[in-house]
Structures are given as C-alpha cells and as structure tokens.
Design a protein around this motif. Structure first.
Motif, PDB file in Angstrom:
ATOM      1  N   HIS A 162       7.397 -14.938  -6.039  1.00 36.07           N
ATOM      2  CA  HIS A 162       7.335 -13.571  -5.525  1.00 36.07           C
ATOM      3  C   HIS A 162       7.629 -13.577  -4.038  1.00 36.07           C
ATOM      4  CE1 HIS A 162       5.269  -9.974  -3.813  1.00 36.07           C
ATOM      5  NE2 HIS A 162       5.903  -9.413  -4.813  1.00 36.07           N
ATOM      6  N   GLU A 163       8.683 -12.884  -3.641  1.00 31.88           N
ATOM      7  CA  GLU A 163       9.021 -12.736  -2.241  1.00 31.88           C
ATOM      8  C   GLU A 163       8.853 -11.268  -1.867  1.00 31.88           C
ATOM      9  OE1 GLU A 163      12.919 -14.200  -1.563  1.00 31.88           O
ATOM     10  OE2 GLU A 163      12.517 -16.155  -2.477  1.00 31.88           O
ATOM     11  N   ALA A 164       7.905 -11.004  -0.981  1.00 33.13           N
ATOM     12  CA  ALA A 164       7.636  -9.621  -0.593  1.00 33.13           C
ATOM     13  C   ALA A 164       8.838  -9.029   0.141  1.00 33.13           C
ATOM     14  CB  ALA A 164       6.398  -9.562   0.284  1.00 33.13           C
ATOM     15  N   LEU A 165       9.091  -7.747  -0.075  1.00 31.92           N
ATOM     16  CA  LEU A 165      10.146  -7.058   0.655  1.00 31.92           C
ATOM     17  C   LEU A 165       9.789  -7.026   2.138  1.00 31.92           C
ATOM     18  CD1 LEU A 165      10.684  -4.027  -1.764  1.00 31.92           C
ATOM     19  CD2 LEU A 165      12.252  -5.953  -1.422  1.00 31.92           C
ATOM     20  N   PRO A 166      10.767  -7.116   3.014  1.00 30.07           N
ATOM     21  CA  PRO A 166      10.462  -7.083   4.451  1.00 30.07           C
ATOM     22  C   PRO A 166       9.931  -5.724   4.872  1.00 30.07           C
ATOM     23  CG  PRO A 166      12.837  -6.958   4.091  1.00 30.07           C
ATOM     24  CD  PRO A 166      12.218  -7.240   2.752  1.00 30.07           C
ATOM     25  N   GLY A 167       8.815  -5.738   5.526  1.00 31.55           N
ATOM     26  CA  GLY A 167       8.201  -4.493   5.963  1.00 31.55           C
ATOM     27  C   GLY A 167       6.852  -4.761   6.579  1.00 31.55           C
ATOM     28  N   PRO A 168       6.214  -3.743   7.127  1.00 31.53           N
ATOM     29  CA  PRO A 168       4.940  -3.936   7.818  1.00 31.53           C
ATOM     30  C   PRO A 168       3.810  -4.289   6.861  1.00 31.53           C
ATOM     31  CG  PRO A 168       5.442  -1.600   7.633  1.00 31.53           C
ATOM     32  CD  PRO A 168       6.665  -2.333   7.159  1.00 31.53           C
ATOM     33  N   THR A 169       2.863  -5.068   7.363  1.00 36.32           N
ATOM     34  CA  THR A 169       1.627  -5.287   6.634  1.00 36.32           C
ATOM     35  C   THR A 169       0.794  -4.007   6.687  1.00 36.32           C
ATOM     36  OG1 THR A 169       0.430  -6.037   8.593  1.00 36.32           O
ATOM     37  CG2 THR A 169       1.639  -7.707   7.312  1.00 36.32           C
ATOM     38  N   ARG A 170      -0.286  -3.991   5.957  1.00 31.23           N
ATOM     39  CA  ARG A 170      -1.166  -2.822   5.987  1.00 31.23           C
ATOM     40  C   ARG A 170      -1.682  -2.582   7.404  1.00 31.23           C
ATOM     41  NH1 ARG A 170      -2.408   2.077   3.846  1.00 31.23           N
ATOM     42  NH2 ARG A 170      -4.548   2.627   4.352  1.00 31.23           N
ATOM     43  N   ALA A 171      -2.104  -3.628   8.092  1.00 31.73           N
ATOM     44  CA  ALA A 171      -2.616  -3.462   9.449  1.00 31.73           C
ATOM     45  C   ALA A 171      -1.528  -2.944  10.380  1.00 31.73           C
ATOM     46  CB  ALA A 171      -3.176  -4.791   9.964  1.00 31.73           C
ATOM     47  N   VAL A 185       5.384  10.918  13.046  1.00 29.92           N
ATOM     48  CA  VAL A 185       4.696   9.820  12.365  1.00 29.92           C
ATOM     49  C   VAL A 185       5.522   9.351  11.171  1.00 29.92           C
ATOM     50  CG1 VAL A 185       2.627   9.165  11.073  1.00 29.92           C
ATOM     51  CG2 VAL A 185       2.431  10.617  13.110  1.00 29.92           C
ATOM     52  N   TRP A 186       5.985  10.295  10.376  1.00 31.75           N
ATOM     53  CA  TRP A 186       6.794   9.953   9.190  1.00 31.75           C
ATOM     54  C   TRP A 186       8.011   9.137   9.590  1.00 31.75           C
ATOM     55  CZ3 TRP A 186      11.770  10.961   7.548  1.00 31.75           C
ATOM     56  CH2 TRP A 186      12.037  10.803   6.185  1.00 31.75           C
ATOM     57  N   THR A 187       8.691   9.545  10.658  1.00 34.51           N
ATOM     58  CA  THR A 187       9.893   8.845  11.104  1.00 34.51           C
ATOM     59  C   THR A 187       9.556   7.430  11.563  1.00 34.51           C
ATOM     60  OG1 THR A 187      10.946  10.925  11.747  1.00 34.51           O
ATOM     61  CG2 THR A 187      11.828   8.905  12.714  1.00 34.51           C
ATOM     62  N   ARG A 188       8.473   7.269  12.295  1.00 35.75           N
ATOM     63  CA  ARG A 188       8.077   5.923  12.733  1.00 35.75           C
ATOM     64  C   ARG A 188       7.793   5.015  11.540  1.00 35.75           C
ATOM     65  NH1 ARG A 188       4.562   8.542  16.437  1.00 35.75           N
ATOM     66  NH2 ARG A 188       2.723   7.770  15.314  1.00 35.75           N
ATOM     67  N   VAL A 189       7.114   5.566  10.553  1.00 33.67           N
ATOM     68  CA  VAL A 189       6.779   4.762   9.372  1.00 33.67           C
ATOM     69  C   VAL A 189       8.044   4.331   8.636  1.00 33.67           C
ATOM     70  CG1 VAL A 189       5.684   4.809   7.101  1.00 33.67           C
ATOM     71  CG2 VAL A 189       4.476   5.735   9.086  1.00 33.67           C
ATOM     72  N   ILE A 190       8.929   5.264   8.336  1.00 38.10           N
ATOM     73  CA  ILE A 190      10.153   4.923   7.609  1.00 38.10           C
ATOM     74  C   ILE A 190      10.988   3.922   8.406  1.00 38.10           C
ATOM     75  CG2 ILE A 190      12.322   5.821   6.682  1.00 38.10           C
ATOM     76  CD1 ILE A 190       9.875   6.552   4.999  1.00 38.10           C
ATOM     77  N   ALA A 191      11.064   4.101   9.725  1.00 35.50           N
ATOM     78  CA  ALA A 191      11.860   3.214  10.572  1.00 35.50           C
ATOM     79  C   ALA A 191      11.323   1.784  10.588  1.00 35.50           C
ATOM     80  CB  ALA A 191      11.918   3.764  11.991  1.00 35.50           C
ATOM     81  N   SER A 192      10.083   1.581  10.161  1.00 39.13           N
ATOM     82  CA  SER A 192       9.485   0.240  10.191  1.00 39.13           C
ATOM     83  C   SER A 192       9.886  -0.620   8.998  1.00 39.13           C
ATOM     84  CB  SER A 192       7.959   0.359  10.262  1.00 39.13           C
ATOM     85  OG  SER A 192       7.424   0.846   9.033  1.00 39.13           O
ATOM     86  N   PHE A 193      10.598  -0.045   8.034  1.00 44.07           N
ATOM     87  CA  PHE A 193      11.029  -0.797   6.861  1.00 44.07           C
ATOM     88  C   PHE A 193      12.514  -1.151   7.014  1.00 44.07           C
ATOM     89  CE2 PHE A 193       7.442   1.748   5.421  1.00 44.07           C
ATOM     90  CZ  PHE A 193       6.666   0.791   4.776  1.00 44.07           C
ATOM     91  N   PRO A 194      12.851  -2.413   7.236  1.00 43.34           N
ATOM     92  CA  PRO A 194      14.235  -2.786   7.546  1.00 43.34           C
ATOM     93  C   PRO A 194      15.266  -2.385   6.502  1.00 43.34           C
ATOM     94  CG  PRO A 194      12.743  -4.601   8.041  1.00 43.34           C
ATOM     95  CD  PRO A 194      11.931  -3.565   7.326  1.00 43.34           C
ATOM     96  N   LEU A 195      14.892  -2.394   5.216  1.00 40.35           N
ATOM     97  CA  LEU A 195      15.858  -2.047   4.170  1.00 40.35           C
ATOM     98  C   LEU A 195      16.048  -0.547   4.020  1.00 40.35           C
ATOM     99  CD1 LEU A 195      14.839  -4.596   1.381  1.00 40.35           C
ATOM    100  CD2 LEU A 195      16.555  -4.857   3.188  1.00 40.35           C
ATOM    101  N   VAL A 196      15.237   0.217   4.742  1.00 40.16           N
ATOM    102  CA  VAL A 196      15.214   1.673   4.568  1.00 40.16           C
ATOM    103  C   VAL A 196      15.584   2.427   5.845  1.00 40.16           C
ATOM    104  CG1 VAL A 196      13.701   3.626   3.952  1.00 40.16           C
ATOM    105  CG2 VAL A 196      13.466   1.437   2.756  1.00 40.16           C
ATOM    106  N   ALA A 197      15.353   1.801   7.004  1.00 40.29           N
ATOM    107  CA  ALA A 197      15.454   2.506   8.284  1.00 40.29           C
ATOM    108  C   ALA A 197      16.794   3.206   8.484  1.00 40.29           C
ATOM    109  CB  ALA A 197      15.193   1.526   9.429  1.00 40.29           C
ATOM    110  N   HIS A 198      17.897   2.604   8.007  1.00 44.23           N
ATOM    111  CA  HIS A 198      19.215   3.207   8.238  1.00 44.23           C
ATOM    112  C   HIS A 198      19.407   4.525   7.492  1.00 44.23           C
ATOM    113  CE1 HIS A 198      19.703   1.011   4.485  1.00 44.23           C
ATOM    114  NE2 HIS A 198      20.840   1.657   4.263  1.00 44.23           N
ATOM    115  N   SER A 238       0.793  -1.239   0.000  1.00 43.01           N
ATOM    116  CA  SER A 238       0.000   0.000   0.000  1.00 43.01           C
ATOM    117  C   SER A 238       0.821   1.283   0.000  1.00 43.01           C
ATOM    118  CB  SER A 238      -1.008   0.028   1.168  1.00 43.01           C
ATOM    119  OG  SER A 238      -0.400   0.376   2.395  1.00 43.01           O
ATOM    120  N   VAL A 239       2.144   1.199   0.034  1.00 45.14           N
ATOM    121  CA  VAL A 239       2.996   2.387  -0.069  1.00 45.14           C
ATOM    122  C   VAL A 239       4.266   2.014  -0.834  1.00 45.14           C
ATOM    123  CG1 VAL A 239       2.172   3.389   2.116  1.00 45.14           C
ATOM    124  CG2 VAL A 239       4.236   1.962   2.098  1.00 45.14           C
TER     125      VAL A 239
END
Length: 468
Positions: free
Chosen positions: A451-460, A265-278, A231-232
């Motif tokens: 298809h292997e989804a990228l590691p990251g949060p589900t929509r919920a 909020v933006w920081t929390r969201v970005i930090a939840s994606f392991p390939l992106v958080a750094h 969804s993002v």
C-alpha cells in the motif's frame, strides 16, 4: 397501450417517459418545478433553477454505464447532449502504455458522455418535450393518489390528484420524485401499509466548486476522479464546454473541516494535494456549494410477498438512494427505467398485483445489487475516515472491502486488474464478477498487498492548513 402518469420530471423520470412512449404508451410527466428546461448549456448553468433538487448544482459525473444505456436506448438524447457540448472522453486517452498495456478494441466501453447536472438535464428535457406520446406538465405536483378499490388490504391506485385541483387518471402511476419522494406519505393517506424502509444519514459532507478554462480544455487527470486520502477524499470531475468540478468529501463529524465552506480555506486545502492542485487553474464559476445530511435509503413496497398498493410503482431514488460520491445514481436510474419498460412488456398494468410483484422482482435483480455494493463501500469508507480522524488504523474482516481495496491498489500495476477496477467504478461489472475471473485472484495476491499512500497532507498537516 396504457395511460401512464410519472410523478417527477428529473433525469430518471423523463428517461422512463421516453422509453415507455417508445413502446406506444401515452405518458404524462408531472414536474413540480415550473421552469422550462434551458435551451443552451450557458442558459442552463446561468439561470435554470430546479428548486426541488437540492443537489442540482453540486458536482456531477455521468459514468460510462449511463452513456452506454443512453446511446443504445435513447440515441436522440445522446445527440442532444453532444449538441449541448457534453464531454466525451475515455480514461485510456493519453494513458501511458506501461499502465494500460496498450489500448484495446473493447476499451471503448469506458468512454463517458458527461456534463454539469443542469446541462445534462436540460438536454434530456429538450428531447422529452418533443417526444411523441410524452406530455410534460411543469409546475404541477401530486398531492394525493386516486383509488378505486382495495383488494386484500392493498389499495389499487388509478391516478393522482394534483396541487392545482385537477385529477390525472391513469392505468399506472410511476413515482420518480427523487430523494424527496412523497410516496410513503401518499400511500399512508390512502390507508396503505407502509413500505419497509432502511434509512440512515450517510455521514458524508461535500464542499464543491465549478471552474471553467479559457481555451475549452479540462485539466489532465493524474489519478481517478475519486481519490481517498487521510480523513478526506477529493473529487475532480471533468464536465461540458471546458468546465469541471472539484470537491472535498469529509465526515459529517469532522468539525474542523467545516471551515472548508470558506473559499480561501477550501482553496488552501485543495492546493495541498499534489495530484489535484492543478484543477484549481481555471476561472471559478460558482461559490463553494455544500451538501450534507445525505440519506442512504431503501424502500421495499412488497412486504412478505404482498404489495402495499397496486397501480403505483417506485422508480430510481424513490426506491433507493445512496451517498453520491461514486456517481452511480444517474446510471442506476436509467438502468431502472429500462427495467420498467421491459417489465411492462411482460406484464400489463391491468394486472395490478402481478405487476407490483414483477416490478419488485425486476428491481431486486437489476439494480438492487448495485445499491448494496455502493452502500457497503460507503459504510466502510466512512468508518475508515472516522478512524483516520481518531488516529487509529481501520480494521475490518469484511472480505469484500479488503479485496476491493487490494484491487484498487494493484490496478496501476497490471493492465487486467486496471480494466477490472475500471469496470467496477464505471458500473459495468460488480466486484464479485471481476474477482471470479480466472487469474485475477493470483494477480491480486501478488500485486495488491503493498500500500502506497497518495501524496498529500497528513491529518495534522491538514488541520494546520485549515487554520491557516
């Protein structure tokens, strides 16, 4: 040689001016924003304003195609970008051999020369200001077109009326006013038929922020700069002088994600994606910039084989523009500028109708395929996001989307598919060209199905993160 007026002094307009001046034309650039281009990267970021460009301080990335054209056609601009601290990098630098198959000689084509938009545009502006045959008039906008005759219903333009009460006469007017181009209104004012326009809100919203490192480095990439999730999408874009941009791309219909305007909020969201958080590990040098209501737009100025006007030609975003998340705008713009120079080598401005038709044909051949490919990708990705928000699978029988997604999935498993995917992303080849190569279809059939989804949060999980 011709007297040419270019309306719009952005990247594409000034690039076209320098290219045309190189062929001996005298070019006057009218730029509505009054501020002179900054002289350093620090000044460009800290204080230079381009109020006429709403995406001026949004995230930017300049593709290898941009570097390729600039180095070949405007080498002084490439040198100025280096002097301003623009970043040179190649995705194969540091890539595991298991993925790349080893670096090859022709992998140099994937190198980028990139930076933040104000920095890149300031460097281009500095070179344009000292280019013989180019006069840049800042703080001057075109408010009307001058016409000397009407032939077969098509007004022939011979210059512009400026907002300071003056007239700028020309053998040719080139409109490079960008996404906010006033060309349709200017044409209507002189009685021209309207261009045929395709227009739609692209449906994407961007939430972006810039960072700076303490040591001048940029974070390592653990995936492509544009990564689609549930969804993002995320953007991680290295830039000049140890800076970079991080972005979140959502659907305009995603009301829950509008909270990403808030830095926490933006920081929390970005930090939840392991390939992106750094990519958050730096000093923020901007607030959260938001860009929405981005138009997908295409205009045809030759209708049923007849130009709506002669003596005036659209260039770059004045002709067509799309959602910028795949970073193609600047590259398409400089390719279009080169096509304009080449067209004027074949057809003089005095042949108004022939030039208008030749320019329509050149545009259709050189840059329209890239526009159509980008539009197709955008429409599918937005539909996929909306399906993900609704919690249903995205289904389509469009082979271009299905094959493109299969290629993206398989790229990390095969060096040939990897380079094919990079060629598409870097605007070096179209998907149809890559898929037509011998052996590609077989590799894709073998490797692109899973298809292997990228590691990251589900929509919920994402919604839970947003609400804190």
């Amino acid at each position: 040689m011709a007297e040419i007026v270019i309306v719009g002094g952005g990247l594409t307009g000034q690039s076209a001016a320098m290219l045309l001046a190189g062929d001996g034309h005298h070019v006057t650039v009218l730029e509505r924003d009054a501020a002179e281009p900054a002289r350093t990267a620090a000044e460009a970021w800290a204080s230079w304003e381009r109020r006429g460009v709403n995406q001026f301080r949004m995230l930017h990335f300049f593709l290898p195609r941009f570097r390729q054209v600039i180095e070949a056609e405007l080498p002084e601009v490439a040198a100025e970008l280096d002097a301003f601290g623009a970043l040179r990098m190649n995705p194969f630098d540091g890539m595991p051999v298991s993925m790349s198959g080893g670096v090859r000689d022709d992998d140099a084509r994937f190198a980028v020369l990139t930076g933040r938009r104000p920095v890149v545009e300031a460097a281009v502006g500095q070179v344009a200001a000292r280019t013989s045959g180019v006069e840049v008039r800042r703080g001057v906008a075109a408010k009307g077109l001058l016409v000397d005759e009407v032939v077969d219903g098509a007004p022939h333009v011979v210059g512009v009326v400026t907002d300071d009460g003056n007239e700028a006469h020309a053998d040719l007017v080139v409109e490079a006013g960008g996404r906010r181009s006033a060309l349709p209104r200017l044409l209507a004012d002189i009685g021209a038929r309207p261009p045929v326009e395709e227009l739609d809100d692209s449906g994407f919203v961007y939430y972006g922020r810039h960072f700076r490192s303490a040591d001048g480095s940029v974070p390592p990439a653990f995936g492509p700069g544009h990564m689609p999730y549930d969804s993002v999408s995320t953007l991680t874009l290295p830039a000049d002088n140890g800076t970079w941009g991080v972005g979140l791309v959502t659907s305009a219909g995603d009301a829950a994600l509008r909270a990403a305007r808030d830095p926490d909020v933006w920081t929390r969201v970005i930090a939840s994606f392991p390939l992106v958080a750094h990519w958050l590990d730096g000093e923020p040098i901007s607030d959260i910039a938001v860009m929405a209501k981005i138009e997908d737009r295409h205009r045809a100025f030759v209708v049923d084989g007849v130009p709506v006007a002669t003596g005036v030609l659209p260039l770059g975003d004045s002709w067509a523009c799309t959602n910028p998340s795949v970073g193609r705008g600047a590259s398409i713009g400089v390719v279009h500028a080169c096509a304009l120079r080449d067209t004027l080598r074949r057809v003089p401005p005095t042949d108004g109708r022939e030039l208008a038709t030749a320019w329509h044909d050149a545009t259709t051949e050189t840059v329209e395929p890239w526009f159509r490919d980008t539009l197709t990708f955008d429409r599918h990705r937005l539909a996929e996001i909306d399906a993900q928000i609704a919690g249903v699978p995205y289904e389509t029988d469009d082979p271009s989307w299905l094959q493109g997604q299969a290629l993206a999935r398989a790229a990390g498993k095969d060096p040939e598919l990897l380079r094919g995917q990079l060629e598409i992303v870097c605007l070096l080849a179209r998907t149809t060209e890559v898929l037509a190569r011998p052996g590609i279809a077989a590799r894709l059939h073998e490797l692109g199905a899973s298809h292997e989804a990228l590691p990251g949060p589900t929509r919920a999980e994402l919604l839970s993160i947003v609400t804190g």
